[in-house]
Motif scaffolding. Structure first.
Motif, PDB file in Angstrom:
ATOM      1  N   PRO A  22       0.803  -1.218   0.000  1.00  0.00           N
ATOM      2  CA  PRO A  22       0.000   0.000   0.000  1.00  0.00           C
ATOM      3  C   PRO A  22       0.842   1.277   0.000  1.00  0.00           C
ATOM      4  O   PRO A  22       1.894   1.361   0.632  1.00  0.00           O
ATOM      5  CB  PRO A  22      -0.821  -0.102   1.285  1.00  0.00           C
ATOM      6  CG  PRO A  22      -0.064  -1.021   2.162  1.00  0.00           C
ATOM      7  CD  PRO A  22       0.685  -1.953   1.265  1.00  0.00           C
ATOM      8  N   GLU A  23       0.331   2.243  -0.748  1.00  0.00           N
ATOM      9  CA  GLU A  23       0.875   3.598  -0.742  1.00  0.00           C
ATOM     10  C   GLU A  23      -0.278   4.478  -0.276  1.00  0.00           C
ATOM     11  O   GLU A  23      -1.360   4.449  -0.874  1.00  0.00           O
ATOM     12  CB  GLU A  23       1.313   3.995  -2.150  1.00  0.00           C
ATOM     13  CG  GLU A  23       1.761   5.429  -2.265  1.00  0.00           C
ATOM     14  CD  GLU A  23       2.118   5.772  -3.704  1.00  0.00           C
ATOM     15  OE1 GLU A  23       3.150   5.267  -4.186  1.00  0.00           O
ATOM     16  OE2 GLU A  23       1.357   6.502  -4.339  1.00  0.00           O
ATOM     17  N   VAL A  24      -0.084   5.212   0.789  1.00  0.00           N
ATOM     18  CA  VAL A  24      -1.154   6.011   1.377  1.00  0.00           C
ATOM     19  C   VAL A  24      -0.854   7.493   1.169  1.00  0.00           C
ATOM     20  O   VAL A  24       0.241   7.963   1.484  1.00  0.00           O
ATOM     21  CB  VAL A  24      -1.298   5.699   2.886  1.00  0.00           C
ATOM     22  CG1 VAL A  24      -2.378   6.552   3.513  1.00  0.00           C
ATOM     23  CG2 VAL A  24      -1.585   4.221   3.096  1.00  0.00           C
ATOM     24  N   GLN A  35     -13.972  21.216  11.502  1.00  0.00           N
ATOM     25  CA  GLN A  35     -12.875  20.481  12.140  1.00  0.00           C
ATOM     26  C   GLN A  35     -11.932  19.924  11.085  1.00  0.00           C
ATOM     27  O   GLN A  35     -12.257  19.865   9.910  1.00  0.00           O
ATOM     28  CB  GLN A  35     -13.430  19.356  12.990  1.00  0.00           C
ATOM     29  CG  GLN A  35     -14.113  18.260  12.198  1.00  0.00           C
ATOM     30  CD  GLN A  35     -14.710  17.183  13.090  1.00  0.00           C
ATOM     31  OE1 GLN A  35     -14.875  17.382  14.275  1.00  0.00           O
ATOM     32  NE2 GLN A  35     -15.035  16.048  12.503  1.00  0.00           N
ATOM     33  N   VAL A  36     -10.775  19.491  11.518  1.00  0.00           N
ATOM     34  CA  VAL A  36      -9.770  18.948  10.605  1.00  0.00           C
ATOM     35  C   VAL A  36     -10.298  17.658   9.988  1.00  0.00           C
ATOM     36  O   VAL A  36     -10.793  16.777  10.674  1.00  0.00           O
ATOM     37  CB  VAL A  36      -8.449  18.679  11.356  1.00  0.00           C
ATOM     38  CG1 VAL A  36      -7.440  18.024  10.442  1.00  0.00           C
ATOM     39  CG2 VAL A  36      -7.898  19.966  11.935  1.00  0.00           C
ATOM     40  N   LYS A  37     -10.224  17.589   8.649  1.00  0.00           N
ATOM     41  CA  LYS A  37     -10.642  16.405   7.895  1.00  0.00           C
ATOM     42  C   LYS A  37      -9.556  16.052   6.897  1.00  0.00           C
ATOM     43  O   LYS A  37      -8.960  16.932   6.292  1.00  0.00           O
ATOM     44  CB  LYS A  37     -11.931  16.667   7.102  1.00  0.00           C
ATOM     45  CG  LYS A  37     -13.175  16.758   7.905  1.00  0.00           C
ATOM     46  CD  LYS A  37     -14.359  16.904   6.960  1.00  0.00           C
ATOM     47  CE  LYS A  37     -15.661  17.051   7.694  1.00  0.00           C
ATOM     48  NZ  LYS A  37     -16.780  17.213   6.775  1.00  0.00           N
ATOM     49  N   TYR A  38      -9.351  14.763   6.731  1.00  0.00           N
ATOM     50  CA  TYR A  38      -8.390  14.291   5.743  1.00  0.00           C
ATOM     51  C   TYR A  38      -9.075  13.319   4.797  1.00  0.00           C
ATOM     52  O   TYR A  38      -9.901  12.511   5.208  1.00  0.00           O
ATOM     53  CB  TYR A  38      -7.203  13.586   6.413  1.00  0.00           C
ATOM     54  CG  TYR A  38      -6.232  14.552   7.026  1.00  0.00           C
ATOM     55  CD1 TYR A  38      -5.168  15.047   6.287  1.00  0.00           C
ATOM     56  CD2 TYR A  38      -6.384  14.983   8.335  1.00  0.00           C
ATOM     57  CE1 TYR A  38      -4.271  15.940   6.837  1.00  0.00           C
ATOM     58  CE2 TYR A  38      -5.495  15.881   8.900  1.00  0.00           C
ATOM     59  CZ  TYR A  38      -4.448  16.357   8.145  1.00  0.00           C
ATOM     60  OH  TYR A  38      -3.569  17.251   8.682  1.00  0.00           O
ATOM     61  N   CYS A  39      -8.735  13.405   3.532  1.00  0.00           N
ATOM     62  CA  CYS A  39      -9.146  12.422   2.537  1.00  0.00           C
ATOM     63  C   CYS A  39      -7.923  11.530   2.327  1.00  0.00           C
ATOM     64  O   CYS A  39      -6.813  12.025   2.142  1.00  0.00           O
ATOM     65  CB  CYS A  39      -9.526  13.091   1.223  1.00  0.00           C
ATOM     66  SG  CYS A  39     -10.966  14.150   1.361  1.00  0.00           S
ATOM     67  N   THR A  40      -8.136  10.227   2.378  1.00  0.00           N
ATOM     68  CA  THR A  40      -7.036   9.285   2.279  1.00  0.00           C
ATOM     69  C   THR A  40      -7.203   8.420   1.034  1.00  0.00           C
ATOM     70  O   THR A  40      -8.226   7.765   0.863  1.00  0.00           O
ATOM     71  CB  THR A  40      -6.977   8.389   3.534  1.00  0.00           C
ATOM     72  OG1 THR A  40      -6.873   9.237   4.682  1.00  0.00           O
ATOM     73  CG2 THR A  40      -5.778   7.461   3.483  1.00  0.00           C
ATOM     74  N   ASN A  41      -6.212   8.460   0.159  1.00  0.00           N
ATOM     75  CA  ASN A  41      -6.191   7.640  -1.049  1.00  0.00           C
ATOM     76  C   ASN A  41      -5.228   6.480  -0.828  1.00  0.00           C
ATOM     77  O   ASN A  41      -4.098   6.687  -0.384  1.00  0.00           O
ATOM     78  CB  ASN A  41      -5.737   8.454  -2.262  1.00  0.00           C
ATOM     79  CG  ASN A  41      -6.708   9.563  -2.584  1.00  0.00           C
ATOM     80  OD1 ASN A  41      -7.908   9.415  -2.434  1.00  0.00           O
ATOM     81  ND2 ASN A  41      -6.189  10.694  -3.026  1.00  0.00           N
ATOM     82  N   ILE A  42      -5.686   5.268  -1.158  1.00  0.00           N
ATOM     83  CA  ILE A  42      -4.861   4.079  -0.995  1.00  0.00           C
ATOM     84  C   ILE A  42      -4.686   3.424  -2.359  1.00  0.00           C
ATOM     85  O   ILE A  42      -5.662   3.129  -3.041  1.00  0.00           O
ATOM     86  CB  ILE A  42      -5.511   3.094  -0.005  1.00  0.00           C
ATOM     87  CG1 ILE A  42      -5.717   3.784   1.350  1.00  0.00           C
ATOM     88  CG2 ILE A  42      -4.649   1.839   0.150  1.00  0.00           C
ATOM     89  CD1 ILE A  42      -6.608   3.032   2.297  1.00  0.00           C
ATOM     90  N   ARG A  43      -3.437   3.239  -2.751  1.00  0.00           N
ATOM     91  CA  ARG A  43      -3.121   2.586  -4.021  1.00  0.00           C
ATOM     92  C   ARG A  43      -1.913   1.699  -3.802  1.00  0.00           C
ATOM     93  O   ARG A  43      -1.340   1.692  -2.727  1.00  0.00           O
ATOM     94  CB  ARG A  43      -2.878   3.624  -5.118  1.00  0.00           C
ATOM     95  CG  ARG A  43      -1.777   4.596  -4.816  1.00  0.00           C
ATOM     96  CD  ARG A  43      -1.530   5.592  -5.935  1.00  0.00           C
ATOM     97  NE  ARG A  43      -2.606   6.479  -6.204  1.00  0.00           N
ATOM     98  CZ  ARG A  43      -2.789   7.685  -5.658  1.00  0.00           C
ATOM     99  NH1 ARG A  43      -1.938   8.125  -4.764  1.00  0.00           N
ATOM    100  NH2 ARG A  43      -3.796   8.433  -5.990  1.00  0.00           N
ATOM    101  N   CYS A  44      -1.518   0.967  -4.811  1.00  0.00           N
ATOM    102  CA  CYS A  44      -0.380   0.056  -4.696  1.00  0.00           C
ATOM    103  C   CYS A  44       0.873   0.711  -5.268  1.00  0.00           C
ATOM    104  O   CYS A  44       0.823   1.375  -6.305  1.00  0.00           O
ATOM    105  CB  CYS A  44      -0.677  -1.247  -5.440  1.00  0.00           C
ATOM    106  SG  CYS A  44       0.680  -2.438  -5.305  1.00  0.00           S
ATOM    107  N   THR A  45       1.984   0.462  -4.609  1.00  0.00           N
ATOM    108  CA  THR A  45       3.254   1.007  -5.104  1.00  0.00           C
ATOM    109  C   THR A  45       3.676   0.338  -6.410  1.00  0.00           C
ATOM    110  O   THR A  45       4.463   0.900  -7.167  1.00  0.00           O
ATOM    111  CB  THR A  45       4.387   0.811  -4.064  1.00  0.00           C
ATOM    112  OG1 THR A  45       4.537  -0.581  -3.799  1.00  0.00           O
ATOM    113  CG2 THR A  45       4.093   1.560  -2.784  1.00  0.00           C
TER     114      THR A  45
END
Length: 67
Positions: A22-24, A35-45
């Motif tokens: 995983p690459e995050v 409030q603080v919000k994050y969008c997280t993308n997960i893909r393969c290296t």
């Protein structure tokens, strides 16, 4: 399953892959008023390598079918 704030950016050929690593990527999606919000993308290296392999296999199958 849909989890707000997380996006899986995977291809069909990623299923059950022994080379998946995983690459995050975390992106700050908050505004000044919330409030603080994050969008997280997960893909393969390994995604570029596997895409090339899939393309080559598809070409070979097409070539063999035409012959």
């Amino acid at each position: 399953m849909n989890v707000p704030g997380f996006t899986l950016l995977l291809q069909e050929f990623c299923s059950y892959c022994p080379d998946f690593e995983p690459e995050v990527e975390k992106i700050d999606c908050s505004s000044l008023t919330e409030q603080v919000k994050y969008c997280t993308n997960i893909r393969c290296t390994q995604r570029a390598r596997c895409a090339r392999l899939a393309t080559n296999i598809r070409k070979q199958v097409t070539t063999d079918a035409e012959a």
